[in-house]
Motif scaffolding. Structure first.
Motif, PDB file in Angstrom:
ATOM      1  N   ASP A   1       0.874  -1.177   0.000  1.00  0.00           N
ATOM      2  CA  ASP A   1       0.000   0.000   0.000  1.00  0.00           C
ATOM      3  C   ASP A   1       0.908   1.223   0.000  1.00  0.00           C
ATOM      4  OD1 ASP A   1      -1.629   2.222   0.860  1.00  0.00           O
ATOM      5  OD2 ASP A   1      -3.145   0.734   1.432  1.00  0.00           O
TER       6      ASP A   1
ATOM      7  N   GLY B   1       1.493   6.346   5.651  1.00  0.00           N
ATOM      8  CA  GLY B   1       0.820   5.995   6.917  1.00  0.00           C
ATOM      9  C   GLY B   1      -0.179   4.874   6.785  1.00  0.00           C
ATOM     10  N   GLN B   2      -0.140   4.148   5.671  1.00  0.00           N
ATOM     11  CA  GLN B   2      -1.073   3.035   5.454  1.00  0.00           C
ATOM     12  C   GLN B   2      -0.291   1.798   4.989  1.00  0.00           C
ATOM     13  OE1 GLN B   2      -3.898   4.778   2.693  1.00  0.00           O
ATOM     14  NE2 GLN B   2      -5.329   5.162   4.400  1.00  0.00           N
TER      15      GLN B   2
ATOM     16  N   ASP C   1      -5.029  -0.169   3.191  1.00  0.00           N
ATOM     17  CA  ASP C   1      -5.539   0.989   3.921  1.00  0.00           C
ATOM     18  C   ASP C   1      -5.478   0.801   5.423  1.00  0.00           C
ATOM     19  OD1 ASP C   1      -6.125   2.124   1.433  1.00  0.00           O
ATOM     20  OD2 ASP C   1      -8.188   1.308   1.454  1.00  0.00           O
ATOM     21  N   THR C   2      -4.721  -0.228   5.907  1.00  0.00           N
ATOM     22  CA  THR C   2      -4.578  -0.396   7.352  1.00  0.00           C
ATOM     23  C   THR C   2      -3.675   0.708   7.892  1.00  0.00           C
ATOM     24  OG1 THR C   2      -4.841  -2.787   7.210  1.00  0.00           O
ATOM     25  CG2 THR C   2      -3.768  -1.930   9.181  1.00  0.00           C
ATOM     26  N   PRO C   3      -4.169   1.498   8.856  1.00  0.00           N
ATOM     27  CA  PRO C   3      -3.335   2.594   9.380  1.00  0.00           C
ATOM     28  C   PRO C   3      -2.126   2.044  10.121  1.00  0.00           C
ATOM     29  CG  PRO C   3      -5.655   2.910   9.923  1.00  0.00           C
ATOM     30  CD  PRO C   3      -5.524   1.523   9.406  1.00  0.00           C
ATOM     31  N   VAL C   4      -0.963   2.689   9.901  1.00  0.00           N
ATOM     32  CA  VAL C   4       0.245   2.297  10.620  1.00  0.00           C
ATOM     33  C   VAL C   4       0.153   2.707  12.081  1.00  0.00           C
ATOM     34  CG1 VAL C   4       2.754   2.597  10.789  1.00  0.00           C
ATOM     35  CG2 VAL C   4       1.656   2.445   8.555  1.00  0.00           C
ATOM     36  N   GLY C   5      -0.360   3.906  12.322  1.00  0.00           N
ATOM     37  CA  GLY C   5      -0.427   4.401  13.694  1.00  0.00           C
ATOM     38  C   GLY C   5       0.941   4.380  14.350  1.00  0.00           C
TER      39      GLY C   5
ATOM     40  N   ASP D   1       6.892   1.406   6.134  1.00  0.00           N
ATOM     41  CA  ASP D   1       5.753   1.971   5.397  1.00  0.00           C
ATOM     42  C   ASP D   1       6.258   2.500   4.059  1.00  0.00           C
ATOM     43  OD1 ASP D   1       3.403   3.073   4.573  1.00  0.00           O
ATOM     44  OD2 ASP D   1       3.506   4.826   5.928  1.00  0.00           O
TER      45      ASP D   1
ATOM     46  N   SER E   1      -5.876  -0.842  -3.904  1.00  0.00           N
ATOM     47  CA  SER E   1      -6.518   0.201  -3.112  1.00  0.00           C
ATOM     48  C   SER E   1      -7.776   0.680  -3.831  1.00  0.00           C
ATOM     49  CB  SER E   1      -5.549   1.377  -2.921  1.00  0.00           C
ATOM     50  OG  SER E   1      -6.205   2.447  -2.254  1.00  0.00           O
TER      51      SER E   1
END
Length: 620
Positions: free
Chosen positions: A500, A504-505, A557-561, A587, A603
């Motif tokens: 991705d 941040g994703q 689209d999974t957020p890294v956080g 990332d 995506s």
């Protein structure tokens, strides 16, 4: 018949069965034929018209003289057929309901008289399928068909097989050389072949016909005249005992005669009084743990006065009145104790169930008219068995178990096999090396919690038994122990390439190699982990796949956080392995993605990355 020329040296023509014989015909003729006609003469063969008789005997008579069941014997009397022109002999046979012959011939008789006879030996076995006695006419060509036989229904005369149950006599006349009272025969359990009971003076304790003092019985009592359980033959007071008589003999009987072997009771000429005292306070405790079996001590108090008494006899009976008394043993006066042998059966295959113990005192004249009665309380271990054992090990350590053991309770019967408690055991059923009781719980419980940390040791099974005050059931129900523990291993060579390209994703496949041993794992769980969290690592589950898998998807689209690592952990029903494998999260974006990397970007939207890039690439 017309046979074509074949070139063979032999030709065969078949004469069809049931071909009528023309009047006056005596020969078969064979002639040759050509297109011009048939020869005038040929060869001939005289024929004989073979035929079994269709006539039957005019009448039959047979009386079975063998009085044993399923055996016959006697003389078959045959009235000759009206027309014997085609008959040379008669043959006797057993026949079934369909007029089929059963077995071989019973015998034959040659024609020549108007009345003939065939002897059937006594003790000739009678097959169970026989219905008729059949006589078939015969000649040199064979026997008549069974449908043309003379037949009668065969009656198997038989004396009873079912004897009286018991016989008793007590002399009520105290004069020497004289007796009086009743000879009582208890009726047969099965009276299907009994119509009467007879009583005789006997010369022996063996109750057979040769032991009868006379062929004339003291009395005959028909079954139809009886209303109770006994046939009673009255012996009038002051009756002199016939010379040679030592016993009374009792038989069951029917129209065909008396049972081969009956019952006997000795004639005791009472010249004094039977005991008028009895023991008291009889007690019995059953120590035999089997159902319908007893064993243990019978105790009592002796009478205050024991003068003239010789011994005490202990009996079993089917009621408090001493019916069907069966002696268990005798002890001398002075004794107050008798041991009923273990495994003494109190229920017979004929349906008799003994319910009471009785103790009678005896003197030189005989036994007291009344004994002391004690009901039998049959104490037995349970026979009920639980079923459907289930257990899920919740202990995380190898060699130890813990969790809830459950089962289905059986129906709880009434005494004496009623159970009160249940025992839960660990058992070694592989080598029969022993067992360990974990607990004894209420008989109404259907679960037991096995404490975590319980050592399996050499035990192979859980067992549950029913139990009462007499002991534990001989048979329980068992369940193999399955010791579950946390998987002791981690996957190998973890990898994750972020596909991705959004800042941040994350997205793509997490991959690994399975360990060599996967027996204790059920699934693999994939987490995002913050290894730098203030209070230790924080994990978020993102995927779970079954053992056998070597990859798991991480959704685009999974957020890294704040997550720093992807962690893969093996797990089973007990929990997750303490060992795990992880890979650092990188990332990847459009600027950082190397040219040689291939992407399968899925995506839901396109992204535009701002800023210059070091090389051109395309998303496909």
């Amino acid at each position: 018949a017309v046979l074509p020329k074949t070139g063979s040296s032999e030709l065969t023509a078949f004469v069809i069965a049931d071909t009528p014989v023309p009047a006056g015909a005596t020969h078969l003729l064979v002639r040759t034929r050509s297109v011009d006609g048939e020869m005038a003469t040929g060869i001939s063969l005289a024929f004989t018209d073979r035929a079994v008789p269709t006539e039957q005997a005019s009448a039959l008579q047979f009386d079975d003289l063998d009085i044993d069941r399923s055996e016959v014997g006697g003389t078959i009397t045959i009235a000759a057929a009206v027309d014997e022109s085609r008959i040379t002999f008669y043959s006797a046979h057993f026949g079934d309901a369909a007029l089929g012959l059963v077995g071989s011939s019973l015998g034959t008789a040659t024609t020549g008289a108007t009345t003939l006879s065939i002897s059937v030996p006594l003790e000739t076995p009678l097959p169970g399928t026989v219905v008729y006695l059949m006589v078939l006419a015969g000649n040199a060509d064979g026997l008549a068909l069974p449908v043309h036989s003379a037949k009668i229904v065969l009656v198997d005369r038989a004396v009873p097989l079912n004897p009286p149950v018991s016989i008793a006599f007590i002399d009520d006349d105290t004069d020497g050389g004289e007796i009086g009272g009743f000879v009582t025969l208890q009726r047969a359990i099965d009276e299907s072949d009994v119509t009467a009971y007879t009583c005789y003076w006997g010369t022996s304790s063996t109750a057979v016909a040769s032991s009868r003092l006379s062929t004339i019985p003291i009395g005959t009592i028909t079954v139809s005249s009886l209303s109770g359980s006994y046939a009673a033959f009255a012996i009038g007071g002051h009756t002199a005992i016939p010379g040679g008589a030592s016993h009374f003999l009792g038989f069951s009987a029917n129209a065909d005669g008396e049972i081969r072997t009956g019952l006997s009771v000795a004639i005791v000429d009472r010249t004094g009084d039977f005991p008028s005292v009895a023991v008291s306070s009889v007690h019995f405790v059953d120590l035999d743990t089997d159902f319908f079996q007893i064993g243990g001590p019978v105790v009592w108090y002796e009478p205050v006065s024991t003068g003239g008494l010789l011994h005490y006899t202990v009996y079993m009976a089917i009621d408090a009145y001493g019916t069907l008394r069966t002696p268990l043993g005798t002890v001398s006066v002075g004794s107050t104790h008798f041991d009923v042998p273990m495994d003494t059966i109190i229920a017979t295959y004929t349906g008799v169930v003994y319910t009471h113990l009785l103790v009678y005192a005896s003197n030189s004249y005989g036994e007291a008219l009344q004994g002391f009665v004690e009901p039998i309380v049959d104490r037995a271990i349970p026979t009920a068995v639980a079923s459907g054992l289930q257990f899920q090990d919740e202990d995380k350590d190898a060699g130890f178990v813990g969790g809830t053991l459950s089962w289905t309770l059986p129906s709880n019967p009434a005494l004496p096999t009623q159970f009160l408690t249940l025992t839960v055991m660990l058992a070694d059923l592989a080598t029969s090396a022993g067992s360990l009781q974990l607990a004894e719980i209420s008989g109404t419980d259907a679960t037991y919690y096995v404490s975590k940390g319980t050592a399996v040791s050499n035990f192979t099974h859980f067992e549950v038994y029913t139990k009462n005050v007499m002991g534990q059931a001989l048979v329980g129900t068992s369940l193999p122990i399955v010791d579950l523990w946390l998987p002791p291993y981690a996957v190998e060579f973890p990898s994750f390439f972020d596909q991705d390209l959004g800042v941040g994703q994350l997205g793509g496949d997490v991959q690994w190699a399975e360990p060599a041993d996967t027996t204790m794992a059920d699934v693999y769980r994939v987490y995002l982990e913050d290894s730098l969290a203030e209070y230790g690592g924080f994990r978020q589950l993102v995927s779970e796949v079954p053992v056998g898998s070597v990859s798991a998807p991480l959704a685009f689209d999974t957020p890294v956080g704040n997550f720093t690592e992807v962690t893969i952990v093996a797990a089973n029903a007990v929990g997750e392995s303490l060992a795990y494998a992880n890979v650092t999260i990188i990332d990847r974006t459009a600027e950082s993605c190397p040219l040689e990397a291939g992407h399968k970007h899925t995506s839901p939207r396109w992204r535009v990355a701002a800023g210059p890039v070091g090389a051109a690439w395309r998303v496909r």
